[in-house]
Write a protein that holds these residues in place. Structure first.
Motif, PDB file in Angstrom:
ATOM      1  N   VAL A 171      -0.900  -3.971  -5.508  1.00 43.06           N
ATOM      2  CA  VAL A 171      -0.494  -2.633  -5.094  1.00 43.06           C
ATOM      3  C   VAL A 171      -1.737  -1.744  -5.007  1.00 43.06           C
ATOM      4  CG1 VAL A 171       0.917  -0.607  -5.614  1.00 43.06           C
ATOM      5  CG2 VAL A 171       1.740  -2.892  -6.236  1.00 43.06           C
ATOM      6  N   ALA A 172      -1.929  -1.092  -3.864  1.00 47.79           N
ATOM      7  CA  ALA A 172      -2.982  -0.092  -3.701  1.00 47.79           C
ATOM      8  C   ALA A 172      -2.314   1.248  -3.418  1.00 47.79           C
ATOM      9  CB  ALA A 172      -3.922  -0.468  -2.557  1.00 47.79           C
ATOM     10  N   ALA A 173      -2.831   2.307  -4.009  1.00 48.28           N
ATOM     11  CA  ALA A 173      -2.181   3.607  -3.868  1.00 48.28           C
ATOM     12  C   ALA A 173      -3.206   4.719  -3.779  1.00 48.28           C
ATOM     13  CB  ALA A 173      -1.249   3.855  -5.057  1.00 48.28           C
ATOM     14  N   THR A 174      -2.805   5.823  -3.155  1.00 44.97           N
ATOM     15  CA  THR A 174      -3.598   7.047  -3.161  1.00 44.97           C
ATOM     16  C   THR A 174      -2.787   8.160  -3.793  1.00 44.97           C
ATOM     17  OG1 THR A 174      -2.827   7.982  -1.059  1.00 44.97           O
ATOM     18  CG2 THR A 174      -4.626   6.374  -0.952  1.00 44.97           C
ATOM     19  N   SER A 175      -3.494   9.112  -4.405  1.00 46.86           N
ATOM     20  CA  SER A 175      -2.808  10.256  -4.984  1.00 46.86           C
ATOM     21  C   SER A 175      -3.820  11.358  -5.248  1.00 46.86           C
ATOM     22  CB  SER A 175      -2.108   9.875  -6.285  1.00 46.86           C
ATOM     23  OG  SER A 175      -1.400  10.982  -6.827  1.00 46.86           O
ATOM     24  N   ASN A 176      -3.304  12.569  -5.427  1.00 46.41           N
ATOM     25  CA  ASN A 176      -4.127  13.690  -5.859  1.00 46.41           C
ATOM     26  C   ASN A 176      -4.037  13.889  -7.366  1.00 46.41           C
ATOM     27  OD1 ASN A 176      -2.714  15.074  -3.001  1.00 46.41           O
ATOM     28  ND2 ASN A 176      -4.879  14.575  -3.099  1.00 46.41           N
ATOM     29  N   THR A 177      -3.356  12.976  -8.063  1.00 48.42           N
ATOM     30  CA  THR A 177      -3.103  13.135  -9.488  1.00 48.42           C
ATOM     31  C   THR A 177      -3.395  11.825 -10.212  1.00 48.42           C
ATOM     32  OG1 THR A 177      -1.312  14.697  -8.998  1.00 48.42           O
ATOM     33  CG2 THR A 177      -1.377  13.791 -11.215  1.00 48.42           C
ATOM     34  N   LEU A 178      -4.128  11.887 -11.301  1.00 43.51           N
ATOM     35  CA  LEU A 178      -4.388  10.689 -12.084  1.00 43.51           C
ATOM     36  C   LEU A 178      -3.072  10.075 -12.548  1.00 43.51           C
ATOM     37  CD1 LEU A 178      -7.400  11.939 -14.224  1.00 43.51           C
ATOM     38  CD2 LEU A 178      -7.443  10.015 -12.632  1.00 43.51           C
ATOM     39  N   PRO A 179      -2.997   8.746 -12.645  1.00 45.64           N
ATOM     40  CA  PRO A 179      -1.713   8.106 -12.950  1.00 45.64           C
ATOM     41  C   PRO A 179      -1.106   8.521 -14.285  1.00 45.64           C
ATOM     42  CG  PRO A 179      -3.508   6.498 -12.963  1.00 45.64           C
ATOM     43  CD  PRO A 179      -4.050   7.756 -12.368  1.00 45.64           C
ATOM     44  N   ALA A 216       0.855  -1.187   0.000  1.00 46.06           N
ATOM     45  CA  ALA A 216       0.000   0.000   0.000  1.00 46.06           C
ATOM     46  C   ALA A 216       0.889   1.235   0.000  1.00 46.06           C
ATOM     47  CB  ALA A 216      -0.922   0.000   1.217  1.00 46.06           C
ATOM     48  N   ILE A 217       0.661   2.139  -0.952  1.00 44.67           N
ATOM     49  CA  ILE A 217       1.501   3.329  -1.095  1.00 44.67           C
ATOM     50  C   ILE A 217       0.627   4.567  -0.981  1.00 44.67           C
ATOM     51  CG2 ILE A 217       3.188   4.540  -2.514  1.00 44.67           C
ATOM     52  CD1 ILE A 217       3.669   1.956  -4.039  1.00 44.67           C
ATOM     53  N   ASP A 218       0.839   5.346   0.053  1.00 48.23           N
ATOM     54  CA  ASP A 218       0.099   6.588   0.251  1.00 48.23           C
ATOM     55  C   ASP A 218       0.856   7.747  -0.389  1.00 48.23           C
ATOM     56  OD1 ASP A 218      -2.042   8.065   1.164  1.00 48.23           O
ATOM     57  OD2 ASP A 218      -1.291   8.273   3.208  1.00 48.23           O
ATOM     58  N   GLU A 219       0.099   8.733  -0.874  1.00 54.24           N
ATOM     59  CA  GLU A 219       0.693   9.956  -1.444  1.00 54.24           C
ATOM     60  C   GLU A 219       1.590   9.632  -2.641  1.00 54.24           C
ATOM     61  OE1 GLU A 219       2.708  11.628   1.921  1.00 54.24           O
ATOM     62  OE2 GLU A 219       0.981  11.235   3.185  1.00 54.24           O
ATOM     63  N   PHE A 220       1.089   8.789  -3.526  1.00 55.95           N
ATOM     64  CA  PHE A 220       1.860   8.375  -4.704  1.00 55.95           C
ATOM     65  C   PHE A 220       2.074   9.572  -5.616  1.00 55.95           C
ATOM     66  CE2 PHE A 220       2.890   6.422  -8.664  1.00 55.95           C
ATOM     67  CZ  PHE A 220       3.328   5.132  -8.393  1.00 55.95           C
ATOM     68  N   GLU A 221       3.326   9.830  -5.965  1.00 54.90           N
ATOM     69  CA  GLU A 221       3.635  10.947  -6.852  1.00 54.90           C
ATOM     70  C   GLU A 221       5.004  10.760  -7.456  1.00 54.90           C
ATOM     71  OE1 GLU A 221       2.730  12.952  -9.137  1.00 54.90           O
ATOM     72  OE2 GLU A 221       1.301  13.805  -7.738  1.00 54.90           O
ATOM     73  N   LEU A 222       5.152  11.177  -8.694  1.00 56.83           N
ATOM     74  CA  LEU A 222       6.443  11.135  -9.361  1.00 56.83           C
ATOM     75  C   LEU A 222       6.956  12.563  -9.467  1.00 56.83           C
ATOM     76  CD1 LEU A 222       5.659   8.540 -12.188  1.00 56.83           C
ATOM     77  CD2 LEU A 222       6.591   8.145  -9.905  1.00 56.83           C
ATOM     78  N   ASP A 223       7.913  12.900  -8.593  1.00 52.34           N
ATOM     79  CA  ASP A 223       8.396  14.270  -8.519  1.00 52.34           C
ATOM     80  C   ASP A 223       9.617  14.537  -9.377  1.00 52.34           C
ATOM     81  OD1 ASP A 223       6.395  14.953  -6.775  1.00 52.34           O
ATOM     82  OD2 ASP A 223       7.594  14.670  -4.970  1.00 52.34           O
ATOM     83  N   ASP A 224      10.284  13.492  -9.833  1.00 54.02           N
ATOM     84  CA  ASP A 224      11.476  13.715 -10.641  1.00 54.02           C
ATOM     85  C   ASP A 224      11.725  12.490 -11.520  1.00 54.02           C
ATOM     86  OD1 ASP A 224      13.238  11.741  -9.268  1.00 54.02           O
ATOM     87  OD2 ASP A 224      13.025  13.103  -7.574  1.00 54.02           O
ATOM     88  N   PRO A 225      12.576  12.618 -12.540  1.00 50.36           N
ATOM     89  CA  PRO A 225      12.822  11.502 -13.457  1.00 50.36           C
ATOM     90  C   PRO A 225      13.376  10.260 -12.768  1.00 50.36           C
ATOM     91  CG  PRO A 225      13.608  13.560 -14.395  1.00 50.36           C
ATOM     92  CD  PRO A 225      13.228  13.865 -12.973  1.00 50.36           C
ATOM     93  N   GLY A 226      14.214  10.453 -11.735  1.00 46.08           N
ATOM     94  CA  GLY A 226      14.782   9.296 -11.038  1.00 46.08           C
ATOM     95  C   GLY A 226      13.698   8.457 -10.385  1.00 46.08           C
ATOM     96  N   ASP A 227      12.743   9.118  -9.725  1.00 45.47           N
ATOM     97  CA  ASP A 227      11.623   8.403  -9.122  1.00 45.47           C
ATOM     98  C   ASP A 227      10.813   7.668 -10.180  1.00 45.47           C
ATOM     99  OD1 ASP A 227      12.227   9.142  -6.564  1.00 45.47           O
ATOM    100  OD2 ASP A 227      10.718  10.727  -6.425  1.00 45.47           O
ATOM    101  N   THR A 228      10.624   8.321 -11.321  1.00 42.68           N
ATOM    102  CA  THR A 228       9.830   7.720 -12.386  1.00 42.68           C
ATOM    103  C   THR A 228      10.440   6.403 -12.853  1.00 42.68           C
ATOM    104  OG1 THR A 228       9.124   9.920 -13.114  1.00 42.68           O
ATOM    105  CG2 THR A 228       8.848   8.107 -14.678  1.00 42.68           C
ATOM    106  N   MET A 229      11.734   6.402 -13.112  1.00 45.34           N
ATOM    107  CA  MET A 229      12.409   5.189 -13.576  1.00 45.34           C
ATOM    108  C   MET A 229      12.415   4.117 -12.491  1.00 45.34           C
ATOM    109  SD  MET A 229      13.184   6.037 -16.648  1.00 45.34           S
ATOM    110  CE  MET A 229      14.373   4.808 -17.174  1.00 45.34           C
ATOM    111  N   LEU A 230      12.671   4.538 -11.247  1.00 43.43           N
ATOM    112  CA  LEU A 230      12.749   3.588 -10.138  1.00 43.43           C
ATOM    113  C   LEU A 230      11.407   2.900  -9.900  1.00 43.43           C
ATOM    114  CD1 LEU A 230      14.260   2.411  -7.654  1.00 43.43           C
ATOM    115  CD2 LEU A 230      13.446   4.391  -6.370  1.00 43.43           C
ATOM    116  N   VAL A 231      10.339   3.689  -9.825  1.00 41.49           N
ATOM    117  CA  VAL A 231       9.034   3.126  -9.521  1.00 41.49           C
ATOM    118  C   VAL A 231       8.522   2.258 -10.663  1.00 41.49           C
ATOM    119  CG1 VAL A 231       6.622   3.716  -9.088  1.00 41.49           C
ATOM    120  CG2 VAL A 231       8.431   4.913  -7.876  1.00 41.49           C
ATOM    121  N   THR A 232       8.814   2.639 -11.888  1.00 40.83           N
ATOM    122  CA  THR A 232       8.421   1.798 -13.020  1.00 40.83           C
ATOM    123  C   THR A 232       9.035   0.409 -12.905  1.00 40.83           C
ATOM    124  OG1 THR A 232       8.270   3.735 -14.461  1.00 40.83           O
ATOM    125  CG2 THR A 232       8.430   1.600 -15.529  1.00 40.83           C
TER     126      THR A 232
END
Length: 330
Positions: free
Chosen positions: A162-170, A133-149
């Motif tokens: 995987v269950a997640a929350t976010s304020n932004t559509l994926p 479960a991942i709360d506050e899911f967000e991709l703030d920079d390119p490194g996070d994007t590659m890592l999480v993918t």
């Protein structure tokens, strides 16, 4: 006692063991989530979460070179909506309803876990889980994007839900924050893992409640802090400097055992880096229901109008919502 004098440490094994919902959400459930009758998406979200729990509970671990079979459906559930609609309550309810092994953490805690353990070891440990479960899911920079993918690809192939929350559509992750178009394939890969459930409604923290109390004088703030066992008193600038040297994944440990936080001479965050640390710090205070009192500027002025027009607008508004709620007299 000053937060800026603390140096919280969390070991690698402790990071994994500590991946549980924060204290505020220790006892939540689907039954304790009260949908707003004017917002039908909230009741629909509860049903979607319960259906997801049934899928997770029925899952039989299957190892395959080809990963998850098509008939199993998408391995993720993504709760999207504004702040203060109860998404974290629903995420924690999912976690409590699913048999273990399971893990729960904020997005920054998950990425930090990978940084501390290393990618291979993190995947090895989390692959043994039924749910992440991942709360506050967000991709703030390119490194996070590659890592999480990479992380989600490995975990879902191993049978982890995987269950997640976010304020932004994926499919909008990273928008307005970095050259998201250059990482469109990675963002689309993340988006494809989730069924999206929208949760609409007004911020429940402020329904019918008064605005935040005005800032105190420095003398009033000091007297209040000194009268409360376990309270802390920090100059705002010194706290910001301390937050810069402490990884955000340790902010929770920073405020462990604190009964109230007092900040002297609060002012608007001078730049984006400071502002984002204050967001993470405010989230951990809210998780633990730690009251906040200030002198100087009101908490609603933490982020400038320019910041509120930028790519992190939703994060800043969520932080203001939570901090104002914490500053009201109980």
């Amino acid at each position: 006692m000053r937060l800026s004098d603390r140096d919280p440490q969390v070991g690698a094994d402790e990071l994994v063991d500590a991946m549980v919902p924060p204290p505020r959400f220790d006892d939540v459930s689907f039954d304790s989530y009260i949908p707003n009758p004017d917002e039908p998406s909230q009741a629909a979200a509860v049903k979607a979460c319960q259906a997801f729990v049934e899928r997770v509970g029925a899952r039989k671990k299957r190892w395959s070179l080809f990963g998850r079979s098509e008939d199993e459906g998408k391995p993720g559930l993504y709760l999207d909506g504004g702040f203060g609609v109860g998404k974290t309550h629903l995420l924690a309810s999912i976690w409590h309803s699913v048999p273990g092994p399971k893990a729960y953490g904020t997005f920054v805690e998950v990425t930090n876990l990978v940084g501390v353990l290393g990618f291979v070891e993190a995947v090895k440990r989390l692959s043994e889980h039924r749910l992440l479960a991942i709360d506050e899911f967000e991709l703030d920079d390119p490194g996070d994007t590659m890592l999480v993918t990479r992380l989600l690809k490995e975990l879902t192939a191993a049978g982890v839900f995987v269950a997640a929350t976010s304020n932004t559509l994926p499919d909008k992750l990273g928008e307005g924050r970095f050259a998201a178009a250059d990482f469109l394939r990675e963002i689309q890969t993340v988006s494809a893992k989730f069924d999206v459930v929208r949760v609409d409604g007004p911020d429940y923290r402020h329904r019918g409640l008064p605005d935040a109390p005005p800032p105190m004088s420095d003398g009033e703030l000091t007297t209040r802090a000194e009268s409360m066992p376990g309270a802390t008193l920090d100059d705002f600038d010194e706290l910001c400097a301390a937050l810069a040297r402490i990884h955000p994944s340790r902010y929770g440990r920073l405020v462990d055992g604190v009964t109230a936080v007092h900040l002297r001479d609060v002012k608007a965050a001078p730049d984006q880096a400071v502002a984002l640390r204050l967001v993470a710090f405010g989230d951990r205070l809210y998780d633990r229901d730690v009251p906040v009192a200030v002198s100087g500027r009101p908490l609603s002025d933490l982020f400038s109008e320019e910041m509120l027009r930028g790519g992190y607008r939703k994060k800043y508004l969520r932080a203001v919502s939570r901090l104002v709620a914490l500053s009201r007299p109980s």
